[in-house]
Design an enzyme around this catalytic site. Structure first.
Site, PDB file in Angstrom:
ATOM      1  N   TYR A  34      -2.300  -0.792   9.904  1.00 19.23           N
ATOM      2  CA  TYR A  34      -2.347  -1.445   8.635  1.00 19.23           C
ATOM      3  C   TYR A  34      -1.075  -0.774   8.066  1.00 19.23           C
ATOM      4  O   TYR A  34      -0.322  -1.483   7.461  1.00 19.23           O
ATOM      5  CB  TYR A  34      -3.618  -0.690   8.158  1.00 19.23           C
TER       6      TYR A  34
ATOM      7  N   SER B 216       0.649  -1.173  -0.073  1.00 18.70           N
ATOM      8  CA  SER B 216      -0.003  -0.114   0.109  1.00 18.70           C
ATOM      9  C   SER B 216       1.019   1.328   0.042  1.00 18.70           C
ATOM     10  O   SER B 216       2.176   1.239   0.342  1.00 18.70           O
ATOM     11  CB  SER B 216      -0.818   0.117   1.402  1.00 18.70           C
TER      12      SER B 216
HETATM   13  P1  NAP Z   1     -11.415  -6.097   0.478  1.00 19.39           P
HETATM   14  O1  NAP Z   1     -12.391  -5.697  -0.712  1.00 19.39           O
HETATM   15  O2  NAP Z   1     -11.729  -5.536   1.812  1.00 19.39           O
HETATM   16  O3  NAP Z   1     -11.103  -7.462   0.257  1.00 19.39           O
HETATM   17  C1  NAP Z   1     -10.214  -8.328   1.178  1.00 19.39           C
HETATM   18  C2  NAP Z   1     -10.344  -9.852   1.102  1.00 19.39           C
HETATM   19  O4  NAP Z   1      -9.674 -10.425   2.134  1.00 19.39           O
HETATM   20  C3  NAP Z   1     -11.810 -10.236   1.413  1.00 19.39           C
HETATM   21  O5  NAP Z   1     -12.147 -11.079   0.300  1.00 19.39           O
HETATM   22  C4  NAP Z   1     -11.890 -10.813   2.463  1.00 19.39           C
HETATM   23  O6  NAP Z   1     -12.864 -11.851   2.784  1.00 19.39           O
HETATM   24  C5  NAP Z   1     -10.662 -11.209   2.756  1.00 19.39           C
HETATM   25  N1  NAP Z   1      -9.974 -11.285   4.108  1.00 19.39           N
HETATM   26  C6  NAP Z   1     -10.055 -10.404   5.280  1.00 19.39           C
HETATM   27  N2  NAP Z   1      -9.653 -10.906   6.155  1.00 19.39           N
HETATM   28  C7  NAP Z   1      -9.847 -12.157   6.051  1.00 19.39           C
HETATM   29  C8  NAP Z   1      -9.276 -13.234   7.039  1.00 19.39           C
HETATM   30  N3  NAP Z   1      -9.015 -13.035   8.230  1.00 19.39           N
HETATM   31  N4  NAP Z   1      -9.279 -14.449   6.703  1.00 19.39           N
HETATM   32  C9  NAP Z   1      -9.357 -14.919   5.198  1.00 19.39           C
HETATM   33  N5  NAP Z   1      -9.662 -13.825   4.200  1.00 19.39           N
HETATM   34  C10 NAP Z   1      -9.697 -12.466   4.867  1.00 19.39           C
HETATM   35  O7  NAP Z   1      -9.967  -5.226   0.104  1.00 19.39           O
HETATM   36  P2  NAP Z   1      -9.290  -4.715  -1.243  1.00 19.39           P
HETATM   37  O8  NAP Z   1      -9.471  -3.537  -1.336  1.00 19.39           O
HETATM   38  O9  NAP Z   1      -9.854  -5.863  -2.380  1.00 19.39           O
HETATM   39  O10 NAP Z   1      -7.741  -5.130  -0.900  1.00 19.39           O
HETATM   40  C11 NAP Z   1      -6.895  -6.271  -1.399  1.00 19.39           C
HETATM   41  C12 NAP Z   1      -5.619  -5.841  -1.006  1.00 19.39           C
HETATM   42  O11 NAP Z   1      -5.208  -4.627  -1.614  1.00 19.39           O
HETATM   43  C13 NAP Z   1      -5.378  -5.812   0.362  1.00 19.39           C
HETATM   44  O12 NAP Z   1      -4.162  -6.355   0.778  1.00 19.39           O
HETATM   45  C14 NAP Z   1      -5.272  -4.226   0.769  1.00 19.39           C
HETATM   46  O13 NAP Z   1      -4.497  -3.737   1.652  1.00 19.39           O
HETATM   47  C15 NAP Z   1      -4.618  -3.751  -0.490  1.00 19.39           C
HETATM   48  N6  NAP Z   1      -4.908  -2.511  -1.022  1.00 19.39           N
HETATM   49  C16 NAP Z   1      -6.154  -1.703  -1.296  1.00 19.39           C
HETATM   50  C17 NAP Z   1      -6.443  -0.681  -1.833  1.00 19.39           C
HETATM   51  C18 NAP Z   1      -7.555  -0.134  -2.266  1.00 19.39           C
HETATM   52  O14 NAP Z   1      -7.561   1.014  -2.463  1.00 19.39           O
HETATM   53  N7  NAP Z   1      -8.729  -0.770  -2.286  1.00 19.39           N
HETATM   54  C19 NAP Z   1      -5.104   0.185  -1.848  1.00 19.39           C
HETATM   55  C20 NAP Z   1      -3.935  -0.292  -1.418  1.00 19.39           C
HETATM   56  C21 NAP Z   1      -3.615  -1.531  -0.761  1.00 19.39           C
HETATM   57  P3  NAP Z   1     -14.377 -11.496   3.173  1.00 19.39           P
HETATM   58  O15 NAP Z   1     -14.906 -10.761   1.889  1.00 19.39           O
HETATM   59  O16 NAP Z   1     -14.876 -12.984   3.324  1.00 19.39           O
HETATM   60  O17 NAP Z   1     -14.359 -10.568   4.450  1.00 19.39           O
END
Ligand code: NAP
Length: 253
Positions: free
Chosen positions: A171, A158
């Site tokens: 985080y 991130s």
């Molecule tokens: P998201 O929509 O919240 O999806 C996260 C996924 O991780 C979901 O499928 C969730 O499952 C799963 N997860 C969370 N806790 C878990 C656990 N304890 N055990 C197993 N699975 C778990 O997030 P996202 O935005 O797609 O993020 C994906 C990655 O990109 C992350 O590493 C995040 O830090 C990074 N990132 C995102 C952004 C952004 O703007 N979106 C920016 C920078 C970095 P459930 O749906 O079942 O809860």
């Protein structure tokens, strides 16, 4: 120094054919998009996550699109211990023989508070899901990833894991730790295996996590996860076989 997708990269339709790839957090957001994109390019996907309904929906989408039959592996990263990851490795070895890709994608945001206000419980949970689980999963899976040709591990970082920012608490610190894990692991593996290891920062993306971090923001100002997939395909496919230990940005901002 950070890197972006090479300008001339066009993923071949079958660039992931014959590859077995495990994705954590494959049921939603970026992980879901990656599962669909990797399968569309020929990979057999192991969908790991905590909400089985969501994993089943992605499974159905892959099948409906005519992709290779995926597998579902439900696992709560909060509570999982080393034995759970070793069991996963044994299952993968039995069912698939080898793994060619691992996308560490699942993360939680935790509390958006100052360090002084952050509870011990929240800090510990964020570190468990975002860092400790990635370490244990990687440690368990290294033997099945060490294939004769080449394999790829992508860790998700991130912007706040590269430059600290107030109120991003555990985080941000967890993403700094992720960057450290990438650098140490890549350096260990560069001359001793065919495994490459890179850190990918998706940038602001329209997912549940982003919407929860920025409730006042118009979600449509950020790209949908599908828009990031060219870099994910590049880093997972053999096109990036000589790239390791590097920091990548999916977006140029
Ligand atoms: P998201 O929509 O919240 O999806 C996260 C996924 O991780 C979901 O499928 C969730 O499952 C799963 N997860 C969370 N806790 C878990 C656990 N304890 N055990 C197993 N699975 C778990 O997030 P996202 O935005 O797609 O993020 C994906 C990655 O990109 C992350 O590493 C995040 O830090 C990074 N990132 C995102 C952004 C952004 O703007 N979106 C920016 C920078 C970095 P459930 O749906 O079942 O809860």
């Amino acid at each position: 120094m950070t890197h972006t997708l090479p300008e001339n990269f066009q993923p071949a339709a079958d660039c992931l054919k014959g590859k077995n790839i495990l994705i954590t957090g494959a049921g939603d957001g970026i992980g879901r998009s990656a599962a669909l994109a990797f399968a569309q390019h020929g990979a057999t996907i192991v969908l790991l996550g905590k909400t089985v309904d969501k994993l089943e929906a992605v499974y159905d989408e892959i099948e409906a699109a005519g992709g290779p039959q995926p597998a579902i592996y439900p696992l709560h990263l909060n509570g999982a211990v080393m034995k759970d990851y070793e069991d996963l490795r044994d299952t993968l070895e039995k069912e698939f023989g080898a793994l060619h890709g691992l996308l560490h994608n699942a993360s939680i945001l935790g509390e958006r508070k100052t360090i002084a206000q952050t509870s011990i419980e929240s800090w510990t949970e964020v570190m468990q899901v975002n860092v400790n689980s990635s370490f244990m999963l990687t440690k368990a899976l290294l033997p099945v990833l060490d294939v004769p040709d080449t394999s790829s591990i992508i860790f998700t970082s991130s912007s706040v894991g590269r430059q600290g920012r107030a109120f991003w608490g555990a985080y941000a610190v967890s993403k700094f730790a992720t960057e450290g894990l990438v650098q140490v692991l890549a350096d260990e593996l560069v001359n001793t295996s065919n495994i490459r290891v890179n850190s990918l920062n998706p940038g602001a993306t329209n997912t549940a996590m982003r919407r929860s971090a920025y409730p006042g923001e118009n979600p449509d100002t950020n790209p949908a996860p599908d828009a990031l997939m060219p870099l994910y395909l590049y880093l997972m496919s053999d096109a990036s076989r000589d790239k390791t230990g590097l920091q990548w940005n999916a977006q140029i901002k």
